[in-house]
Motif scaffolding. Structure first.
Motif, PDB file in Angstrom:
ATOM      1  N   LEU A 395      32.994  35.113  40.029  1.00 40.37           N
ATOM      2  CA  LEU A 395      33.294  36.446  40.857  1.00 40.37           C
ATOM      3  C   LEU A 395      34.908  36.673  40.686  1.00 40.37           C
ATOM      4  O   LEU A 395      35.169  37.865  40.963  1.00 40.37           O
ATOM      5  CB  LEU A 395      32.693  36.182  42.124  1.00 40.37           C
ATOM      6  N   ILE A 396      35.594  35.690  40.864  1.00 39.96           N
ATOM      7  CA  ILE A 396      36.965  35.968  41.273  1.00 39.96           C
ATOM      8  C   ILE A 396      37.733  35.639  39.850  1.00 39.96           C
ATOM      9  O   ILE A 396      37.790  34.479  39.099  1.00 39.96           O
ATOM     10  CB  ILE A 396      37.609  34.893  42.175  1.00 39.96           C
ATOM     11  N   PRO A 397      38.526  36.751  39.211  1.00 35.69           N
ATOM     12  CA  PRO A 397      39.111  36.608  38.016  1.00 35.69           C
ATOM     13  C   PRO A 397      40.297  35.429  38.025  1.00 35.69           C
ATOM     14  O   PRO A 397      41.017  35.146  39.132  1.00 35.69           O
ATOM     15  CB  PRO A 397      39.965  37.975  37.795  1.00 35.69           C
ATOM     16  N   LEU A 398      40.511  34.679  37.028  1.00 33.41           N
ATOM     17  CA  LEU A 398      41.333  33.570  37.036  1.00 33.41           C
ATOM     18  C   LEU A 398      40.983  32.434  37.786  1.00 33.41           C
ATOM     19  O   LEU A 398      41.673  31.354  37.713  1.00 33.41           O
ATOM     20  CB  LEU A 398      42.816  33.819  37.253  1.00 33.41           C
ATOM     21  N   SER A 399      39.752  32.329  38.313  1.00 30.18           N
ATOM     22  CA  SER A 399      39.612  31.328  39.436  1.00 30.18           C
ATOM     23  C   SER A 399      39.345  30.135  38.736  1.00 30.18           C
ATOM     24  O   SER A 399      39.538  29.010  38.959  1.00 30.18           O
ATOM     25  CB  SER A 399      38.386  31.637  40.322  1.00 30.18           C
ATOM     26  N   LYS A 400      38.629  30.347  37.604  1.00 27.33           N
ATOM     27  CA  LYS A 400      38.343  29.013  36.663  1.00 27.33           C
ATOM     28  C   LYS A 400      39.699  28.190  36.051  1.00 27.33           C
ATOM     29  O   LYS A 400      39.821  27.116  35.641  1.00 27.33           O
ATOM     30  CB  LYS A 400      37.465  29.121  35.509  1.00 27.33           C
ATOM     31  N   TYR A 401      40.868  28.844  36.330  1.00 23.47           N
ATOM     32  CA  TYR A 401      41.871  28.316  35.843  1.00 23.47           C
ATOM     33  C   TYR A 401      42.867  27.938  37.033  1.00 23.47           C
ATOM     34  O   TYR A 401      44.068  27.759  37.049  1.00 23.47           O
ATOM     35  CB  TYR A 401      42.871  29.278  35.146  1.00 23.47           C
ATOM     36  N   ASN A 402      42.193  27.882  38.284  1.00 21.89           N
ATOM     37  CA  ASN A 402      42.870  27.383  39.661  1.00 21.89           C
ATOM     38  C   ASN A 402      43.883  28.504  39.884  1.00 21.89           C
ATOM     39  O   ASN A 402      44.736  28.225  40.532  1.00 21.89           O
ATOM     40  CB  ASN A 402      43.372  26.139  39.486  1.00 21.89           C
ATOM     41  N   MET A 403      43.656  29.692  39.446  1.00 25.27           N
ATOM     42  CA  MET A 403      44.645  30.682  40.106  1.00 25.27           C
ATOM     43  C   MET A 403      43.951  32.077  40.333  1.00 25.27           C
ATOM     44  O   MET A 403      44.475  33.156  40.102  1.00 25.27           O
ATOM     45  CB  MET A 403      45.695  30.945  38.743  1.00 25.27           C
ATOM     46  N   GLY A 404      43.025  31.837  41.073  1.00 22.16           N
ATOM     47  CA  GLY A 404      42.338  32.843  41.523  1.00 22.16           C
ATOM     48  C   GLY A 404      42.861  33.719  42.556  1.00 22.16           C
ATOM     49  O   GLY A 404      42.412  34.843  42.840  1.00 22.16           O
ATOM     50  N   TRP A 405      44.161  33.347  43.047  1.00 24.49           N
ATOM     51  CA  TRP A 405      44.684  34.226  44.126  1.00 24.49           C
ATOM     52  C   TRP A 405      45.484  35.372  43.466  1.00 24.49           C
ATOM     53  O   TRP A 405      46.076  36.038  44.195  1.00 24.49           O
ATOM     54  CB  TRP A 405      45.789  33.363  44.883  1.00 24.49           C
ATOM     55  N   VAL A 406      45.935  34.902  42.497  1.00 20.74           N
ATOM     56  CA  VAL A 406      46.810  36.063  41.696  1.00 20.74           C
ATOM     57  C   VAL A 406      46.702  37.328  41.540  1.00 20.74           C
ATOM     58  O   VAL A 406      47.322  38.371  42.181  1.00 20.74           O
ATOM     59  CB  VAL A 406      47.231  35.604  39.804  1.00 20.74           C
ATOM     60  N   ILE A 407      45.347  37.762  40.998  1.00 24.48           N
ATOM     61  CA  ILE A 407      44.953  39.087  41.113  1.00 24.48           C
ATOM     62  C   ILE A 407      44.660  39.694  42.236  1.00 24.48           C
ATOM     63  O   ILE A 407      45.197  40.994  42.683  1.00 24.48           O
ATOM     64  CB  ILE A 407      43.750  39.496  39.796  1.00 24.48           C
ATOM     65  N   PRO A 408      43.829  38.940  43.263  1.00 29.11           N
ATOM     66  CA  PRO A 408      43.651  39.456  44.712  1.00 29.11           C
ATOM     67  C   PRO A 408      45.215  39.915  45.202  1.00 29.11           C
ATOM     68  O   PRO A 408      45.361  40.887  46.108  1.00 29.11           O
ATOM     69  CB  PRO A 408      43.028  38.415  45.379  1.00 29.11           C
ATOM     70  N   GLY A 409      46.051  38.939  45.334  1.00 29.15           N
ATOM     71  CA  GLY A 409      47.388  39.135  45.731  1.00 29.15           C
ATOM     72  C   GLY A 409      48.065  40.525  45.463  1.00 29.15           C
ATOM     73  O   GLY A 409      48.616  41.065  46.026  1.00 29.15           O
ATOM     74  N   PHE A 410      48.186  40.468  44.189  1.00 34.06           N
ATOM     75  CA  PHE A 410      48.690  41.725  43.447  1.00 34.06           C
ATOM     76  C   PHE A 410      47.995  43.091  43.939  1.00 34.06           C
ATOM     77  O   PHE A 410      48.647  43.946  44.183  1.00 34.06           O
ATOM     78  CB  PHE A 410      48.557  41.559  41.957  1.00 34.06           C
ATOM     79  N   LEU A 411      46.785  42.907  43.766  1.00 32.03           N
ATOM     80  CA  LEU A 411      46.056  44.269  44.334  1.00 32.03           C
ATOM     81  C   LEU A 411      46.365  44.455  45.615  1.00 32.03           C
ATOM     82  O   LEU A 411      46.490  45.697  45.968  1.00 32.03           O
ATOM     83  CB  LEU A 411      44.554  43.838  44.127  1.00 32.03           C
ATOM     84  N   SER A 412      46.621  43.500  46.600  1.00 35.97           N
ATOM     85  CA  SER A 412      46.783  44.004  48.063  1.00 35.97           C
ATOM     86  C   SER A 412      48.050  44.313  48.207  1.00 35.97           C
ATOM     87  O   SER A 412      48.412  45.391  48.993  1.00 35.97           O
ATOM     88  CB  SER A 412      46.451  42.545  48.841  1.00 35.97           C
TER      89      SER A 412
END
Length: 427
Positions: A395-412
């Motif tokens: 569900l969360i982009p980049l989450s499998k790389y342990n960086m799931g916060w990057v895109i949501p943070g940028f979008l916000s």
């Protein structure tokens, strides 16, 4: 000529700030395991261990404040809690790790003694120096860092000119992101936030006649010089580890690999010298962390000396308790804390270097909250709940790389700015 000298002096101070001796144990093993993808691992590692920390210094130059000012736009309560958490992590993990590194590099190869003995002696000395604030540490720092740099450049140079460029295959599924996450373990972004202000104060004191803009240019030039030097050292050590992938056992530890590489390139005498220098540099780091934490708590309690002493005692006791474990154990224990606090630290650094019109109070609050929320799955996966959060990887982009916060943070960040909500919200 004077400007060049000032730039070089400031660059050296910044380099010394980030170049913790404990950091040396990470690049060689990264290279050792990265094979022909060493360059991609090096880019990821230097992104989180060099570029982000330097942005932290630039943010300090802009806001001219302390760690408390980094999160103040979110709220004063958040900023206080963030500061306390950062200092708590610092005395619990990177400080004790310096004792473990010292034991594995300088004690274990020569004496058959347990970690706890080294840890007790080590932090007893740390406490003495914290209570006496000796200037000897500053003098040692000015001598130690150049000496270590010269030895490391010799190791890298000998590897480049005398070893075949024979790389193995990488052990990593995602070399770039693995390099980024391993860069977290340097704690350099946290270091930039915590003690970067000390460098700024020093620049202000020694350059009173300069304008604000001139001082900012000085810091910017010095920062990039320090960054280039750090990149050369880190990338060189990763390259060295990659070239020597077939020289040592596959399960070799970080500290043993650093020792073995220095022996293979420089001989046993130089390795002994490096061990002593690294141990002394680790010691100065531990004293700096405990002193900084004690100063912070003393400030919270109206400059109470009792608060300072109690914090110093607790910091050293924590050091003994955690320092009795090996480096690999402390690195593993640190991972969950880093997976949560590092993303928040990164976004605070980035938001603080942006122009005000793009970094309103609402932007700060939304980005930090979203980043914190989307860092929780990464945190949970590192403490044994990976099966419970595995569905989030889809569900969360980049989450499998342990960086799931990057895109949501940028979008916000983008959404709040696009909506035009740039007016500050009064707390």
């Amino acid at each position: 000529m004077q400007n060049t000298k000032e730039t070089l002096v400031t660059a050296f101070a910044l380099f010394s700030l980030f170049f913790g001796a404990g950091n040396l144990i990470f690049p060689p093993l990264l290279g050792f395991q990265s094979g022909n993808m060493w360059w991609l691992v090096a880019l990821g590692f230097c992104l989180s261990a060099v570029l982000i920390p330097l942005f932290g210094i630039l943010a300090h130059a802009k806001i001219q404040g302390t760690i408390f000012d980094f999160g103040k736009k979110v709220s004063r309560t958040f900023s206080l809690m963030y500061s306390i958490l950062i200092y708590a992590i610092s005395v619990s993990l990177p400080s004790p790790r310096t004792a473990s590194v010292t034991h594995e590099i300088a004690v274990q190869p020569f004496f058959d003694s347990p970690y706890i003995v080294t840890s007790i002696i080590y932090f007893s000395l740390v406490f003495i120096f914290v209570m006496n604030r000796s200037k000897l540490l500053n003098i040692l720092g000015k001598v130690l860092t150049p000496a270590i740099i010269l030895i490391l450049l010799a190791i890298i140079g000998i590897t480049v000119f005398y070893f075949d460029f024979n790389f193995g295959t990488t052990h990593f599924d995602n070399p770039f992101t693995y390099g980024i996450l391993e860069g977290y373990q340097t704690f350099d972004a946290i270091g930039a936030v915590v003690v970067g202000g000390v460098i700024i104060v020093s620049v202000n004191i020694s350059n009173k006649e300069k304008t604000f803009e001139e001082k900012r240019v000085l810091i910017r030039k010095a920062g990039w010089l320090a960054g280039i030097a750090l990149f050369v050292i880190y990338a060189g050590l990763i390259f060295t580890g990659a070239v020597m992938h077939n020289q040592f056992d596959a399960d070799i530890t970080r500290t043993a690999l650093l020792n073995s590489i220095s022996i293979k390139t420089l001989g046993s005498t130089a390795n002994l010298f490096l061990s002593i220098l690294v141990s002394l540099a680790c010691f100065t780091t531990a004293v700096g962390i405990v002193t900084g934490t004690s100063d912070f708590i003393r400030h919270l309690f109206n400059d109470s000396q009792i608060a300072y002493i109690i914090t110093a005692v607790l910091g050293c006791v924590l050091g003994v308790v955690m320092g009795q474990f090996n480096v690999a154990y402390i690195v593993n224990v640190a991972l969950p804390a880093l997976m949560f606090i590092y993303p928040i630290t990164i976004v605070l650094i980035l938001l603080n270097i942006l122009p005000e019109k793009y970094a309103s109070t609402l932007v700060f609050r939304s980005v930090v909250i979203v980043t914190a929320i989307f860092s929780i799955p990464d945190f949970l996966s590192t403490i044994g709940y990976d099966n419970e959060v595995i569905f989030l990887e889809e569900l969360i982009p980049l989450s499998k790389y342990n960086m799931g916060w990057v895109i949501p943070g940028f979008l916000s960040f983008a959404i709040v700015n696009v909506l035009g909500s740039k007016k500050p919200i009064h707390e």
